[in-house]
Design a protein around this motif. Structure first.
Motif, PDB file in Angstrom:
ATOM      1  N   SER A  58       0.823  -1.197   0.000  1.00 57.88           N
ATOM      2  CA  SER A  58       0.000   0.000   0.000  1.00 57.88           C
ATOM      3  C   SER A  58       0.872   1.268   0.000  1.00 57.88           C
ATOM      4  N   ARG A  59       2.035   1.203   0.638  1.00 56.73           N
ATOM      5  CA  ARG A  59       2.951   2.347   0.638  1.00 56.73           C
ATOM      6  C   ARG A  59       3.496   2.615  -0.771  1.00 56.73           C
ATOM      7  N   LEU A  60       3.606   1.525  -1.535  1.00 57.47           N
ATOM      8  CA  LEU A  60       4.140   1.635  -2.893  1.00 57.47           C
ATOM      9  C   LEU A  60       3.268   2.543  -3.754  1.00 57.47           C
ATOM     10  N   ILE A  61       1.963   2.566  -3.460  1.00 56.40           N
ATOM     11  CA  ILE A  61       1.054   3.382  -4.273  1.00 56.40           C
ATOM     12  C   ILE A  61       0.487   4.555  -3.476  1.00 56.40           C
ATOM     13  N   SER A  62       1.145   4.925  -2.356  1.00 56.93           N
ATOM     14  CA  SER A  62       0.619   6.027  -1.542  1.00 56.93           C
ATOM     15  C   SER A  62       1.697   7.071  -1.304  1.00 56.93           C
ATOM     16  N   PRO A  87      -0.398   6.895  -6.465  1.00 57.45           N
ATOM     17  CA  PRO A  87      -1.616   7.461  -7.053  1.00 57.45           C
ATOM     18  C   PRO A  87      -2.885   7.178  -6.245  1.00 57.45           C
ATOM     19  N   SER A  88      -2.758   6.535  -5.079  1.00 54.49           N
ATOM     20  CA  SER A  88      -3.985   6.131  -4.382  1.00 54.49           C
ATOM     21  C   SER A  88      -4.652   7.300  -3.665  1.00 54.49           C
ATOM     22  N   GLY A  89      -3.871   8.321  -3.323  1.00 55.07           N
ATOM     23  CA  GLY A  89      -4.439   9.425  -2.576  1.00 55.07           C
ATOM     24  C   GLY A  89      -4.552   9.143  -1.091  1.00 55.07           C
ATOM     25  N   TRP A  90      -3.975   8.030  -0.634  1.00 61.99           N
ATOM     26  CA  TRP A  90      -4.081   7.678   0.787  1.00 61.99           C
ATOM     27  C   TRP A  90      -3.032   8.412   1.600  1.00 61.99           C
ATOM     28  N   GLU A  91      -3.450   9.366   2.420  1.00 60.62           N
ATOM     29  CA  GLU A  91      -2.516  10.008   3.345  1.00 60.62           C
ATOM     30  C   GLU A  91      -2.398   9.175   4.620  1.00 60.62           C
ATOM     31  N   ALA A  98      14.822  -0.341  10.642  1.00 67.06           N
ATOM     32  CA  ALA A  98      14.048   0.887  10.680  1.00 67.06           C
ATOM     33  C   ALA A  98      14.122   1.569  12.028  1.00 67.06           C
ATOM     34  N   GLY A  99      14.089   2.899  12.019  1.00 72.24           N
ATOM     35  CA  GLY A  99      13.811   3.669  13.224  1.00 72.24           C
ATOM     36  C   GLY A  99      12.321   3.945  13.192  1.00 72.24           C
ATOM     37  N   TRP A 100      11.919   5.182  13.449  1.00 67.98           N
ATOM     38  CA  TRP A 100      10.514   5.558  13.311  1.00 67.98           C
ATOM     39  C   TRP A 100      10.177   5.594  11.816  1.00 67.98           C
ATOM     40  N   TRP A 101       9.166   4.838  11.386  1.00 70.63           N
ATOM     41  CA  TRP A 101       8.898   4.633   9.965  1.00 70.63           C
ATOM     42  C   TRP A 101       7.413   4.835   9.682  1.00 70.63           C
ATOM     43  N   PRO A 102       7.003   6.101   9.523  1.00 73.04           N
ATOM     44  CA  PRO A 102       5.568   6.378   9.396  1.00 73.04           C
ATOM     45  C   PRO A 102       5.022   6.083   8.001  1.00 73.04           C
ATOM     46  N   PHE A 103       3.732   5.809   7.954  1.00 74.05           N
ATOM     47  CA  PHE A 103       3.010   5.709   6.689  1.00 74.05           C
ATOM     48  C   PHE A 103       2.934   7.101   6.091  1.00 74.05           C
ATOM     49  N   PRO A 104       3.043   7.322   4.795  1.00 77.39           N
ATOM     50  CA  PRO A 104       3.219   6.355   3.715  1.00 77.39           C
ATOM     51  C   PRO A 104       4.647   6.252   3.195  1.00 77.39           C
ATOM     52  N   ALA A 105       5.652   6.542   4.055  1.00 77.46           N
ATOM     53  CA  ALA A 105       7.048   6.466   3.596  1.00 77.46           C
ATOM     54  C   ALA A 105       7.344   5.051   3.102  1.00 77.46           C
TER      55      ALA A 105
END
Lengths: 565, 430
Positions: A128-132, A135-139, A331-338
């Protein structure tokens, strides 16, 4: 050397005792409480009340249905992928490449693979991160139910990617024994398209050789706990997960219901096996005529494409989830959508390393001992067949597969009680023996066909030159079988490394292995540390397979023809 | 923090509610007389076990050279590190080898003791000490699987001043009767990501409004996980019209009537939960992972120091903040117990006593180590010891200092069992 023959003849009985006594005894230890008998908990009369409690459990039907469907569907899909792939790519470079990838894939422990898959496919996962956000628009991560879906699709995916490598290995080992190459060439020369040639000329001979591995896969898939806990639905879960929960319930009265449920799990697994067996009969009858109808093409291109695509997908899923494990461990802190953690850090590894050495040594020690014992017993049992000049009795063969077909949750609790009665202290020896229970069947499974199909003329020639049975065994059979023996050892070692429940129960939790650490860390929610342990858990079996591949080349460099089957 | 119990509460079908009968007929006077009885009975029991609990010096001598197998939840690296420190210190001071047997579920240890009892193993058990509370304790005590009473015989037990702090003698309202020694304290603590959420809901009813406005951003762990069940109890306490029945066995009141507001509430809440309430995280730690993944904006834990520690460990966003609900949240004490057939009882006793020492308790309180609250009463300590308990570090993710004064006591354990069973019936197989 005079003792050789009597010793060898005794080994099958030893193996049968080692495999059947714990399983049967463990089952008896579960049967009694299921019928109300467990004096330590105040159960001193026979009753069916616990079965009624079990029947009244909300969602029991769904649990049983889930176990059956995920077990059967995942096996069917895995087998289809493997057969299509072999059929379409036999004797091509793709097969050689996959063969090389196979060992590391096989070495991935179930829990580690499931954790990796879960991370890959959850709404906040790598895919999901790959497309965010584009083009998915997912914040923020979307809110969809996968894995953990009520149909168990996520669970099926998790099982399939672990079963495909296993069935592929078993099939590749069996191919030479059913003269696949010769049959295939003959069929091709008669004008059959590749897949059709495989399906009509090779498959009917190949399937009987891998039937028992397939049964083992069904039994595992219908009764597994770790994968189902991570990827399966939770309300309700598959039956085996509930059994483990009930066994661990603080309300001790639940031990009775758990025992009944463990027996129900045995019934579910046997039902799945029975359904598969009926399916085999049905397919054999339905397709009997089409084998000889002379049609030379049956949608070959499409099926070949499907085989290639699904294999690729399975490998990509497993590869992607391993990649996820590596990234999380760094990983350290690894937030979505990084998509990637930044900065990469060795924090988790540094934190884990001091504690890693002990479990690593413990895991390796138990694995080597259990594999050594199993290998000795398996080779002894197979050599005894050679001495007798006839194969194992059907019932004896079934005993060998007993621990694979009886769900571990059904007999392990009873086994712990037996352990106490036998005065076997919880510790390395007990764990090693319990591991052998699961390692021996796999070792036997990997080795049996190669051993039995070894050209008997080698033995005849050696005997005519005056070799004793012992010298024939040591100087002819063992060297000729080096490659399959080492492969079987690597499989057995991988099986031992992945064992969780037997380790925990038979050591009273005193032994720390990579797997017990990984599972308890997975329950703690620190994905970084869990990833470190999962990767270490994977490293050991991978090493085993690497050794199995390179050792023969070192040992056999002066002999020709031994390395190629 | 009670991790022991956190993971140990598991699925039970409705039918098991028959076991609740064992709670019937217990009253407060009965409890008190039981406590009094056990205290006066100490020396006799001790002789039965060939260990004189009133001769501490002899116990310390007997403990020398023993190996103590401590079965304790092993899923948290900070807790594990603290246990490793305790092992090193005990080795140096008392020549005891402390082995942390890492469990993912305390029920496993309980199973082990049962299996040993069933096999007739009455004095060579594999487990010497268990980190335990709540239902696991009640179950072991009811089935005579525990050694004791021993807690009041520990020299450091006086430092908890049980007369003024009765909670160290009560485990979910069940009197411990000396069969377990207090070790630490936990309290339900909420935490949120301040970057996504400005004003978190301050009560259970406000939480519903918030969830409606922010669908899919909150959930609770799958019942009967301990943290999930604790959420049910917290909600029940806030929603019930009369909370008095909650502190008596559930069988003594009209369960359906008392809990009706809770089920109405959950029916309304579930459609707005993460995954529409069709799937729940398995545990509190998994919920924390979902916070870290950004799937949730609000979560809770039974370990007050957990959010701050998780920020320091890169598991939660630096913008994490924690708080307790306006009307207070549930809190309880967690304990260590000794199985009846422990092979090294003297070593286990010395270990339990060491864990109650000001040194061990202050170390445990340090947020950089673990952050678990002390069971010692500061008034029982001398000034030098008191000073070691003061923490002046500032951490924005940690709770404000006064937050934990708002503690609500745990209901009787029979409520937890009934709540879990009913929850599973209603929502466990949708």
């Amino acid at each position: 050397m005079r003792l050789f023959s009597p010793t060898i003849r005794a080994i099958p009985w030893l193996a049968i005792a080692l495999l059947s006594l714990p399983v049967v005894g463990g089952l008896a230890g579960v049967l009694a409480p299921a019928l109300g008998w467990l004096p330590a908990l105040g159960g001193d009369e026979l009753t069916l009340a616990h079965w009624r409690s079990l029947a009244a459990t909300p969602g029991l039907g769904d649990m049983v249905r889930l176990s059956l469907t995920t077990g059967l569907v995942s096996t069917l899909v895995s087998l289809a992928i493997v057969m299509l792939f072999i059929g379409a790519f036999a004797e091509t470079r793709a097969l050689a490449l996959v063969r090389r990838l196979l060992s590391p894939l096989l070495a991935v422990p179930h829990a580690a693979a499931a954790i990796g898959i879960a991370f890959l496919l959850t709404p906040s996962g790598l895919a999901s991160r790959l497309i965010s956000p584009w083009p998915s628009g997912w914040e923020t991560p979307p809110d969809y139910l996968f894995p953990g879906d009520p149909w168990g699709l996520g669970l099926i995916i998790g099982l399939v990617i672990k079963e495909v490598p296993f069935l592929l290995l078993m099939s590749l080992a069996a191919l030479p024994q059913c003269q696949a190459q010769a049959r295939l060439r003959l069929a091709r020369s008669l004008g059959y398209a590749p897949l059709t040639a495989f399906a009509k000329a090779v498959l009917p001979g190949l399937y009987p050789l891998i039937r028992l591995p397939v049964y083992a896969v069904i039994a595992f898939a219908s009764a597994n706990v770790e994968v189902a806990m991570i990827l399966g639905p939770s309300t309700p879960p598959p039956l085996a997960v509930s059994v483990v929960r009930w066994i661990n319930d603080p309300d001790l009265a639940m031990r009775f219901v758990a025992s009944a449920a463990a027996l129900l799990q045995l019934g579910v697994t046997l039902t799945a096996l029975g359904a598969w067996w009926l399916g085999e009969r049905l397919i054999a009858r339905l397709f009997h005529a089409s084998l000889t109808n002379g049609r030379r093409h049956a949608g070959d291109g499409l099926w070949a494409g499907a085989g290639g695509l699904t294999t690729l997908l399975a490998v990509a899923l497993l590869g992607g989830s391993l990649m996820g494990l590596v990234l999380w461990s760094l990983a350290g802190w690894w937030p979505f959508p990084a998509l990637l953690p930044s900065p990469l850090s060795l924090h988790a590894w540094q934190g884990a390393l001091p504690g890693l050495l002990d479990p690593l040594a413990q895991t390796a020690l138990i694995g080597v001992c259990a594999t050594g014992l199993s290998l000795a017993l398996a080779i002894g049992a197979l050599e005894a067949e050679q001495l007798r000049g006839q194969g194992m009795a059907a019932w004896a063969e079934l005993v060998l597969y007993l621990p694979l077909v009886v769900p571990p949750v059904a007999f392990l609790f009873g086994l712990v009680q037996l352990q106490g009665q036998a005065g076997l202290a919880p510790g390395t020896l007990a764990v090693m023996l319990a591991h052998s229970l699961f390692v021996l069947p796999y070792v036997f499974l990997s080795l049996a066909e190669s051993y039995r199909r070894l050209d008997p003329r080698w033995a005849q020639v050696a005997a005519s030159l005056g070799h004793s049975p012992a010298s024939l065994f040591l100087r002819v059979r063992l060297p000729l079988l080096t490659v399959p023996i080492l492969t079987a050892a690597a499989v057995g070692f991988a099986v031992s490394v992945g064992q969780y429940l037997p380790t925990l129960l038979m050591s009273a939790g005193r032994l720390t292995t990579l797997t017990t650490e990984a599972v308890s860390l997975a329950s703690g929610g620190d994905r970084r540390l869990a990833a470190v342990y999962a990767l270490m858990q994977l490293l050991l079996p991978a090493l085993g397979f690497a050794l199995a591949l390179t050792l023969p080349r070192l040992l056999m460099r002066h002999r020709s023809g031994v390395l190629d089957p | 923090m009670t991790r022991i119990a956190l993971l140990a509460h598991r699925h039970r079908p409705a039918a098991s509610s028959r076991s609740l009968g064992r709670w019937r007929g217990r009253s407060l006077t009965g409890l008190l007389s039981a406590i009094a009885l056990t205290i006066t009975a100490l020396p006799t029991l001790a002789q039965d076990d060939a260990l004189r609990l009133d001769d501490w010096a002899a116990i310390e001598r007997a403990a020398k050279g023993q190996t103590v197998y401590w079965n304790a939840w092993g899923g948290d690296s900070r807790t594990n590190a603290y246990l490793a420190w305790a092992a090193d210190t005990l080795e140096a001071r008392h020549d005891i080898e402390l082995v942390h047997v890492k469990l993912d579920d305390t029920g496993t240890a309980v199973s082990r003791v049962i299996a040993e009892k069933a096999a007739g193993n009455l004095d060579e058990g594999a487990i010497d000490l268990i980190w335990i509370n709540g239902e696991n304790f009640a179950a072991m005590k009811d089935n005579d699987l525990l050694f004791g009473p021993f807690a009041e015989a520990l020299p450091n037990h006086d430092l908890t001043r049980p007369e003024t702090n009765p909670e160290v003698r009560l485990d979910f309202t069940v009197p411990t009767e000396g069969f377990e020694a207090p070790w630490g304290k936990a309290q339900l603590t909420f935490y949120y990501d301040s970057a996504r959420l400005e004003t978190p809901p301050g009560s259970i009813p406000a939480l519903l409004d918030w969830a409606r406005a922010h669908p899919g951003r909150f959930t609770y762990p799958l019942v009967p996980d301990f943290t999930g069940s604790t959420f049910l109890k917290q909600a029940l306490i806030e929603l019930a019209t009369d909370t008095a029945p909650l502190y008596e066995p559930a069988a003594q009141s009209d369960f359906a009537a008392v809990t009706a507001p809770l089920w109405d509430y959950l029916d309304a809440l579930h459609p707005h939960l993460w995954r529409d309430g069709r799937h729940f995280p398995a545990s509190g730690p998994e919920m924390r992972r979902l916070m870290g993944d950004g799937e949730l904006s609000l979560a809770f834990t039974f370990i007050p120091s957990e959010p701050a520690a998780a920020v320091a460990d890169f598991q939660l966003p630096p913008t994490t903040r924690s708080y307790v609900l306006d009307g207070g949240t549930l809190g309880n004490v967690h304990f260590v117990a000794i199985p009846f057939n422990s092979s090294h009882k003297a070593g286990a006793l010395v270990t339990a006593n060491f864990l109650l020492s000001p040194e061990a308790q202050a170390k445990k309180l340090d947020p950089a180590v673990w952050g678990d609250r002390t069971v010692l009463d500061m008034a029982a300590l001398d000034e030098a010891a008191r000073a070691t308990f003061i923490d002046d570090r500032d951490n924005p993710a940690a709770l404000p200092a006064d937050a934990l004064s708002k503690t609500r006591p745990e209901p009787h354990p029979s409520w937890m069992a009934r709540l879990e069973a009913t929850w599973l019936e209603r929502y466990g197989s949708q």
